[in-house]
Design a protein around this motif. Structure first.
Motif, PDB file in Angstrom:
ATOM      1  N   ASN A  54       0.837  -1.194   0.000  1.00 50.98           N
ATOM      2  CA  ASN A  54       0.000   0.000   0.000  1.00 50.98           C
ATOM      3  C   ASN A  54       0.875   1.247   0.000  1.00 50.98           C
ATOM      4  O   ASN A  54       1.548   1.561   0.987  1.00 50.98           O
ATOM      5  N   ASN A  55       0.878   1.953  -1.114  1.00 48.51           N
ATOM      6  CA  ASN A  55       1.771   3.108  -1.289  1.00 48.51           C
ATOM      7  C   ASN A  55       0.985   4.417  -1.345  1.00 48.51           C
ATOM      8  O   ASN A  55       1.359   5.340  -2.052  1.00 48.51           O
ATOM      9  N   ARG A  56      -0.077   4.480  -0.584  1.00 48.08           N
ATOM     10  CA  ARG A  56      -0.918   5.672  -0.642  1.00 48.08           C
ATOM     11  C   ARG A  56      -0.138   6.937  -0.292  1.00 48.08           C
ATOM     12  O   ARG A  56      -0.211   7.947  -1.016  1.00 48.08           O
ATOM     13  N   LYS A  57       0.614   6.916   0.786  1.00 44.82           N
ATOM     14  CA  LYS A  57       1.363   8.115   1.192  1.00 44.82           C
ATOM     15  C   LYS A  57       2.412   8.482   0.153  1.00 44.82           C
ATOM     16  O   LYS A  57       2.648   9.662  -0.125  1.00 44.82           O
ATOM     17  N   LEU A  58       3.059   7.472  -0.422  1.00 40.92           N
ATOM     18  CA  LEU A  58       4.032   7.743  -1.465  1.00 40.92           C
ATOM     19  C   LEU A  58       3.348   8.346  -2.688  1.00 40.92           C
ATOM     20  O   LEU A  58       3.867   9.288  -3.299  1.00 40.92           O
ATOM     21  N   MET A  59       2.172   7.840  -3.024  1.00 42.15           N
ATOM     22  CA  MET A  59       1.425   8.375  -4.158  1.00 42.15           C
ATOM     23  C   MET A  59       1.057   9.843  -3.926  1.00 42.15           C
ATOM     24  O   MET A  59       1.147  10.675  -4.845  1.00 42.15           O
ATOM     25  N   GLU A  60       0.660  10.170  -2.733  1.00 37.11           N
ATOM     26  CA  GLU A  60       0.328  11.556  -2.413  1.00 37.11           C
ATOM     27  C   GLU A  60       1.536  12.458  -2.612  1.00 37.11           C
ATOM     28  O   GLU A  60       1.417  13.571  -3.138  1.00 37.11           O
ATOM     29  N   GLN A  61       2.714  11.986  -2.213  1.00 39.09           N
ATOM     30  CA  GLN A  61       3.934  12.776  -2.380  1.00 39.09           C
ATOM     31  C   GLN A  61       4.320  12.893  -3.848  1.00 39.09           C
ATOM     32  O   GLN A  61       4.750  13.960  -4.313  1.00 39.09           O
ATOM     33  N   ILE A  62       4.143  11.818  -4.604  1.00 41.19           N
ATOM     34  CA  ILE A  62       4.460  11.833  -6.029  1.00 41.19           C
ATOM     35  C   ILE A  62       3.616  12.891  -6.751  1.00 41.19           C
ATOM     36  O   ILE A  62       4.135  13.705  -7.521  1.00 41.19           O
ATOM     37  N   ILE A  63       2.317  12.893  -6.483  1.00 38.86           N
ATOM     38  CA  ILE A  63       1.426  13.855  -7.148  1.00 38.86           C
ATOM     39  C   ILE A  63       1.778  15.276  -6.736  1.00 38.86           C
ATOM     40  O   ILE A  63       1.784  16.194  -7.571  1.00 38.86           O
ATOM     41  N   LYS A  64       2.095  15.475  -5.481  1.00 38.61           N
ATOM     42  CA  LYS A  64       2.499  16.805  -5.011  1.00 38.61           C
ATOM     43  C   LYS A  64       3.737  17.279  -5.764  1.00 38.61           C
ATOM     44  O   LYS A  64       3.817  18.434  -6.222  1.00 38.61           O
ATOM     45  N   ASN A  65       4.723  16.403  -5.906  1.00 43.28           N
ATOM     46  CA  ASN A  65       5.959  16.767  -6.609  1.00 43.28           C
ATOM     47  C   ASN A  65       5.706  16.979  -8.103  1.00 43.28           C
ATOM     48  O   ASN A  65       6.298  17.879  -8.724  1.00 43.28           O
ATOM     49  N   GLN A  66       4.848  16.156  -8.686  1.00 42.93           N
ATOM     50  CA  GLN A  66       4.532  16.313 -10.105  1.00 42.93           C
ATOM     51  C   GLN A  66       3.874  17.660 -10.371  1.00 42.93           C
ATOM     52  O   GLN A  66       4.190  18.342 -11.351  1.00 42.93           O
ATOM     53  N   ARG A  67       2.964  18.040  -9.512  1.00 43.66           N
ATOM     54  CA  ARG A  67       2.280  19.329  -9.683  1.00 43.66           C
ATOM     55  C   ARG A  67       3.273  20.492  -9.563  1.00 43.66           C
ATOM     56  O   ARG A  67       3.158  21.493 -10.272  1.00 43.66           O
ATOM     57  N   LYS A  68       4.235  20.342  -8.699  1.00 46.79           N
ATOM     58  CA  LYS A  68       5.268  21.373  -8.557  1.00 46.79           C
ATOM     59  C   LYS A  68       6.075  21.498  -9.843  1.00 46.79           C
ATOM     60  O   LYS A  68       6.379  22.610 -10.301  1.00 46.79           O
ATOM     61  N   ILE A  69       6.420  20.352 -10.436  1.00 46.27           N
ATOM     62  CA  ILE A  69       7.182  20.355 -11.691  1.00 46.27           C
ATOM     63  C   ILE A  69       6.358  20.996 -12.802  1.00 46.27           C
ATOM     64  O   ILE A  69       6.873  21.815 -13.583  1.00 46.27           O
ATOM     65  N   ILE A  70       5.087  20.650 -12.902  1.00 47.54           N
ATOM     66  CA  ILE A  70       4.217  21.223 -13.932  1.00 47.54           C
ATOM     67  C   ILE A  70       4.185  22.741 -13.814  1.00 47.54           C
ATOM     68  O   ILE A  70       4.313  23.470 -14.805  1.00 47.54           O
TER      69      ILE A  70
END
Length: 407
Positions: free
Chosen positions: A310-326
């Motif tokens: 279960n990588n829910r917390k990691l997924m939340e961090q990934i999306i946060k970082n992706q949005r920053k890059i965008i």
């Protein structure tokens, strides 16, 4: 439902049809009431060379369609896009009617000419192909060898015709499982081991004739962006919005990683975030001037669940970082770049447990790979909802093909 914004099919385009059409405005009966005759003249299809390139490409196809049906490519037709073509300025009332509209066209007779007026690039293109369809040219003329109808006389009825704005914002297909059937056909037809503009131009034309506007490209062995650098430009020119599949985030094809795995290292965000972030950044740099929709989130290597359960917390961090890059790459808030989060397989578990993407992101629901819908929108969501539906599926432990899948 008003907030459904994206619709995807997993299949080659076997499942698609013309989802809507204008009331019939073409007649082949000279005894019926009509506003003008479309055949028997030396008038040419008129357009502004400064109109969208995709419109000009559709005009070329229209001329071919006219010749297939009537034996002549000459017809008194004017094609124009509001705000882009100088020819649109003549049609003041109709242009006002199209103001602020998305992908809408009007067809009407004026001063002895059939006018195809579009609110935007795709609006004009859809109007052109609606005329072709009513003339008797099937959207499947190439892919299914459907012959065109033959008519020596063609008439345009009185009135103004349209099918309005699309009810679903993004409508298209995901071409997956392309090897060996499609890949072999591409090699034999276009002389290429990977799909280039020759193949994709035929795909995009079909989508536009069917009034679709969106595509996820094949991903087993091909890389849409890397195999032919002109693929992306062609899509943008023709008016097709591209994306990448549920496990290919940030405008990158997974083949781009696989082919350089020795340089990049592990496709594991917990262990290799800096390299993966740079990989993501390059994807946004490449697509930032297009209409492409960005898939966010992440799955494991090779379309599998990420390592670690279960990588829910990691997924939340990934999306946060992706949005920053965008935001950093586009120099505007992330919410101004369309994004989709695919709730595929284990990712829906994160959603069911309460994880949410930002409000502007499209939530893409999915079936269970066997045609059974796992969830439907039960609440309003600002970013909109979508459905990713398998017309066929190739994977363990069994494959389901389009012939025996419940429509």
């Amino acid at each position: 439902m008003k907030n459904i914004r994206i619709l995807l099919f997993l299949s080659f385009a076997l499942s698609l049809y013309v989802s809507s059409a204008a009331e019939r405005f073409i007649s082949f009966d000279r005894k019926a009431p009509y506003a003008m005759r479309l055949t028997g003249t030396n008038d040419t299809v008129t357009y502004d060379i400064n109109d969208w390139k995709g419109v000009l490409m559709a005009v070329t196809n229209l001329r071919k369609d006219l010749k297939e049906v009537t034996g002549s490519e000459y017809a008194p037709i004017t094609v124009a896009t509001v705000g882009k073509s100088s020819l649109a300025k003549k049609y003041v009332a109709q242009s006002k009617e199209l103001k602020g509209k998305t992908e809408q066209y009007l067809l009407f007779a004026d001063d002895g000419r059939l006018v195809i007026l579009g609110s935007d690039k795709r609006g004009t293109i859809y109007g052109i192909y609606e005329l072709s369809r009513q003339l008797g040219v099937s959207p499947w003329h190439y892919w299914a060898d459907v012959p065109a109808e033959k008519h020596s006389e063609v008439y345009v009825k009185e009135g103004c015709y349209t099918d309005g704005e699309p009810k679903v914002r993004y409508r298209g297909i995901f071409v997956n499982d392309e090897a060996p059937c499609t890949s072999t056909w591409v090699k034999n037809t276009f002389g290429q081991y990977a799909a280039g503009t020759g193949y994709y131009e035929k795909c995009f034309e079909l989508l536009l004739r069917l009034k679709a506007n969106f595509m996820w490209p094949a991903m087993w062995m091909w890389s849409f962006y890397a195999d032919d650098p002109q693929n992306s430009q062609l899509a943008d020119d023709m008016g097709i919005i591209m994306g990448t599949s549920h496990h290919e985030p940030m405008g990158r094809n997974h083949q781009e990683w696989i082919r350089h795995r020795n340089d990049y290292g592990a496709w594991n965000y917990a262990k290799n975030p800096k390299v993966i972030d740079e990989f993501f950044r390059q994807g946004i740099e490449r697509m930032k001037s297009t209409e492409d929709i960005i898939t966010i989130g992440m799955r494991g290597d090779g379309d599998a669940e990420m390592d670690g359960g279960n990588n829910r917390k990691l997924m939340e961090q990934i999306i946060k970082n992706q949005r920053k890059i965008i935001s950093q790459v586009t120099h505007k808030p992330a919410k101004e770049t369309p994004q989709v989060w695919a709730l595929y397989k284990e990712v829906q578990q994160y959603y069911d447990e309460g994880m949410r993407a930002p409000d502007d992101v499209i939530y893409l629901l999915c079936d269970d790979n066997w045609g059974n819908i796992r969830n439907v929108p039960t609440t309003q969501h600002k970013g909109g909802w979508g459905m990713y539906y398998h017309v066929d599926y190739v994977g363990a432990p069994r494959n389901s093909k389009w012939m025996d899948v419940t429509p």
